[in-house]
Design an enzyme around this catalytic site. Structure first.
Site, short mmCIF file in Angstrom:
data_model
loop_
_atom_site.label_atom_id
_atom_site.label_comp_id
_atom_site.label_asym_id
_atom_site.label_seq_id
_atom_site.Cartn_x
_atom_site.Cartn_y
_atom_site.Cartn_z
N CYS A 162 24.15 11.11 2.97
CA CYS A 162 23.07 10.25 3.45
C CYS A 162 23.28 8.79 3.04
O CYS A 162 24.13 8.11 3.58
CB CYS A 162 21.72 10.80 2.97
SG CYS A 162 20.31 10.14 3.88
N HIS A 163 22.52 8.27 2.08
CA HIS A 163 22.74 6.91 1.59
C HIS A 163 23.69 6.89 0.38
O HIS A 163 24.03 5.82 -0.11
CB HIS A 163 21.42 6.23 1.21
CG HIS A 163 20.57 5.86 2.38
ND1 HIS A 163 19.64 6.72 2.91
CD2 HIS A 163 20.51 4.74 3.14
CE1 HIS A 163 19.04 6.14 3.94
NE2 HIS A 163 19.55 4.94 4.10
N GLU A 193 18.09 4.83 10.50
CA GLU A 193 17.42 3.82 9.69
C GLU A 193 16.29 3.17 10.49
O GLU A 193 15.19 2.92 9.96
CB GLU A 193 18.41 2.76 9.23
CG GLU A 193 18.01 2.00 7.99
CD GLU A 193 18.02 2.85 6.73
OE1 GLU A 193 16.92 3.38 6.38
OE2 GLU A 193 19.07 2.99 6.10
#
Length: 234
Positions: free
Chosen positions: A138-139, A169
């Site tokens: 993910c991030h 996002e």
């Protein structure tokens, strides 16, 4: 436990989206699902963060007891994991090379503190150049953008990679809040970015580099990480 049976998980220490921003931190499922995949496979887990101490958990990743994903319910009730989450080691104090895998869970908090951490970029590079596995979901790939390979090039350059997409996002309503768009930055660094449908499971293994797109990809990312670990001879 020997190094080939140890996994280093590094989480964010950042609890706010910028100065005076909304609360953020670690997305708990992105830690919990891989954590138990590794533990259940008989591996040892070292839990670290950028500054050490209690890891902030994004409140959006927690629901009432009984309403969370199974792995989240499990980590909340597991005394060993819960204690580790409250006493993470500062990454600068950990010998990353003594682990066979470095794994980076996400959560929006990562976007503010992982990219600028020299200690983390050194750790990622040490694991990679040591012939071991680097993985993120993910991030979490925000922690890859400052890392380099043995030739001094960006670690992601020329390699297949995924992460939370620009579309996701925007769908989360945070495209104007994060300091940069992760998909865009990975592409700028020469990463061969790929993604699946928004918020659906998608992960990539490019040799020893494993990345997952979003929270729904946590289990697949963990599976591919274990596969990469076996392929690397550990």
């Amino acid at each position: 436990m020997p190094a080939e049976r140890k996994i280093l998980i590094v989480v964010t220490s950042n609890a706010a989206m910028g100065p005076m921003g909304d609360p953020t931190g670690l997305w708990l499922e992105e830690l919990a699902t891989p954590y138990f995949a590794f533990v259940d496979a008989g591996l040892g887990v070292t839990l670290a963060s950028i500054t050490g101490g209690p890891a902030p958990v994004d409140p959006r990743s927690l629901k009432a007891t009984g309403e969370n994903p199974e792995s989240v319910e499990r980590i909340l009730s597991d005394p060993v994991a819960s204690a580790a989450l409250q006493a993470t080691l500062p990454i600068e104090s950990v010998d990353a090379s003594a682990h066979a895998v470095l794994f980076l869970p996400g959560g929006h908090g990562t976007m503010w503190d992982l990219p600028g951490s020299t200690a983390l970029s050194r750790a990622v590079s040490a694991v990679w150049t040591g012939g071991k596995v680097v993985a993120a979901v993910c991030h979490g790939p925000a922690g890859l953008i400052s890392a380099q390979d043995a030739s001094g090039e960006p670690l992601v350059a020329g390699r297949r990679v995924t992460a939370f997409s620009n579309s996701e996002e925007r769908g989360a309503g945070l495209a104007a809040t994060v300091p940069f768009l992760l998909e865009t930055r990975l592409r700028e660094l020469g990463g061969r970015y790929e993604c699946g449908a928004d918020f659906q499971p998608f992960a990539i293994a490019d040799g020893r580099l494993v990345t997952g797109q979003n929270p729904a990809s946590s289990a697949l990312t963990a599976t591919l990480t274990l596969d990469a670990l076996r392929d690397a001879g550990h």
